[in-house]
Design a protein around this motif. Structure first.
Motif, PDB file in Angstrom:
ATOM      1  N   SER A 405      -3.199   4.662   6.900  1.00  0.00           N
ATOM      2  CA  SER A 405      -1.199   3.815   6.889  1.00  0.00           C
ATOM      3  C   SER A 405      -1.442   3.035   5.444  1.00  0.00           C
ATOM      4  N   LYS A 409       0.709   3.941   2.087  1.00  0.00           N
ATOM      5  CA  LYS A 409       1.614   3.819   1.587  1.00  0.00           C
ATOM      6  C   LYS A 409       1.162   3.625   0.092  1.00  0.00           C
ATOM      7  N   ASN A 412       2.664   6.817  -1.921  1.00  0.00           N
ATOM      8  CA  ASN A 412       4.367   6.596  -1.514  1.00  0.00           C
ATOM      9  C   ASN A 412       3.981   8.534  -1.036  1.00  0.00           C
ATOM     10  N   HIS A 413       3.455   7.980   0.629  1.00  0.00           N
ATOM     11  CA  HIS A 413       3.287   9.554   1.116  1.00  0.00           C
ATOM     12  C   HIS A 413       3.166  10.387   0.633  1.00  0.00           C
TER      13      HIS A 413
END
Length: 431
Positions: A405, A409, A412-413
């Motif tokens: 995760s 982040k 920015n994926h």
């Protein structure tokens, strides 16, 4: 109810974003969705099913497969009568895997007139002969014989393989009992062959003509069309003359029989003979330091499951500066290696690593790889109780999920993280 009134085209567009598992779940919700899904061939393109215990399958089940135009099936612990049943419901089958075949022959394969991919693997009953290949000689494009006991002579097998003139991919993995002094008699007939995976356990020294074509072939056609070569249980001595017919090879995978095959590193000879190699995969054998200086600059993909040190990766980065795909599984801990990757291989697009011994900061430093789009974590399991090491949970740990995760982040994926490989059920699982 209002949702069900939406146009079918819109639902099919939504369904196209679902995984196979999710599509199967959706079709169980109502008859409307089941009909939409089953009758849309495009949604199931590339879908394969695994079948076992044929007595459980009723006509509605077979009709649902036929409606979806399923073209790939894996049959486990099957018999001849099951193939007859399968051919009746799915006559247009293109890909078939027979896993743990229970009878000495497979003559019913002649019923599948559109079969192009065939895999026979892990058979508990020896195959008496390979005559079942002859009716398929003009249609098979891919053949895989893996962990199969063959009671026929090697000459009979090679004669059958020579008839499969349309083959583009051939895989033959055995226990070393198959004595093949040279492949030239087979390769001469398989002029379309692009991929070859072969067990090399009995070959201590390759003869000069091992990969050669038969005499009488013109000089312009003397090179094989092979672009991908995979050698299992490799321990052979080789010379540059032996490898001359492989000039068009672009991908090489070596699975060594021993951790250190001997005093001479013959991988050096391979690399010197293949200056245009794009992909290299090495499992076992000599430490990376023995052949790192011989890596061709053309390499774009590299798999290293070997003994290596941080300094070795420095050499690799100099020899292969444009590397885009890296699979790193060193025999020692990778904790000192992953933090080096952004500086050494800035062009990486895909990366496969293990994470268990990495610090959080080393894992998150991968966000510095500006071109990375796919990261695969190979050890997505954990032991929740340190007192009981036998208790293993085969899913991502809370720590790994948190790291993923945070990495997404930070990027920015941009980076897709995979924690479990979904293998093709029709492919060989021994490598």
């Amino acid at each position: 109810m209002m949702l069900l009134q939406l146009p079918a085209e819109l639902w099919l567009k939504v369904f196209s974003f679902l995984s196979w598992k999710d599509k199967l779940s959706v079709r169980l919700t109502c008859s409307h969705f089941r009909n939409l899904l089953d009758k849309s061939r495009s949604l199931w393109r590339g879908f394969s099913v695994v079948l076992r215990q044929f007595s459980r399958y009723n006509p509605p089940f077979w009709r649902s497969l036929a409606q979806r135009h399923v073209v790939g099936v894996s049959v486990r612990s099957g018999k001849r009568k099951h193939l007859k049943q399968l051919s009746a419901w799915l006559p247009a089958l293109e890909a078939l895997r027979l896993d743990d075949w229970r009878e000495g022959g497979v003559d019913e394969l002649r019923l599948f007139h559109q079969l192009q991919r065939l895999s026979v693997t892990s058979c508990s009953t020896p195959l008496k002969n390979v005559d079942f290949l002859f009716p398929l000689s003009q249609q098979l494009l891919q053949l895989s014989l893996c962990d199969v006991q063959l009671t026929c002579p090697a000459s009979h097998l090679l004669a059958a393989l020579s008839q499969l003139t349309r083959l583009t991919s051939l895989l033959l993995h055995h226990d070393g009992s198959l004595k093949v002094p040279t492949l030239r008699g087979v390769l001469t007939h398989l002029r379309e062959l692009k991929r070859l995976s072969w067990t090399m356990i009995t070959y201590r020294t390759l003869t000069q003509d091992f990969f050669s074509l038969l005499t009488g072939v013109s000089a312009g056609d003397s090179a094989l069309q092979l672009s991908h070569l995979q050698l299992l249980n490799y321990d052979a001595v080789v010379s540059q003359e032996v490898l001359q017919p492989l000039s068009r090879l672009r991908s090489l995978s070596i699975f060594h029989l021993y951790s250190v095959p001997g005093p001479t590193c013959h991988l050096q000879t391979w690399l010197k003979s293949l200056p245009q190699l794009r992909s290299l995969s090495v499992h076992g054998g000599h430490p990376l330091a023995m052949y790192a200086d011989f890596l061709p600059s053309s390499l774009l993909s590299l798999t290293l499951c070997v003994d290596l040190q941080p300094d070795d990766l420095q050499v690799v980065s100099l020899r292969a500066p444009h590397l885009e795909h890296l699979h790193l599984e060193p025999w020692s801990s990778s904790s000192d290696l992953v933090r080096l990757l952004p500086q050494l291989f800035p062009h990486l697009k895909t990366l496969r690593i293990r994470h268990q011994h990495l610090s959080d900061s080393d894992f998150l430093c991968l966000q510095q790889l500006q071109r990375l789009h796919t990261l695969e974590v190979l050890d997505s399991f954990y032991r929740p109780d340190p007192i009981d090491p036998s208790w293993v949970v085969y899913q991502p740990s809370p720590r790994l999920l948190q790291l993923i995760s945070e990495l997404q982040k930070l990027t920015n994926h941009r980076v897709r993280v995979i924690t479990s490989s979904l293998r093709d059920p029709l492919s060989c699982h021994c490598v």
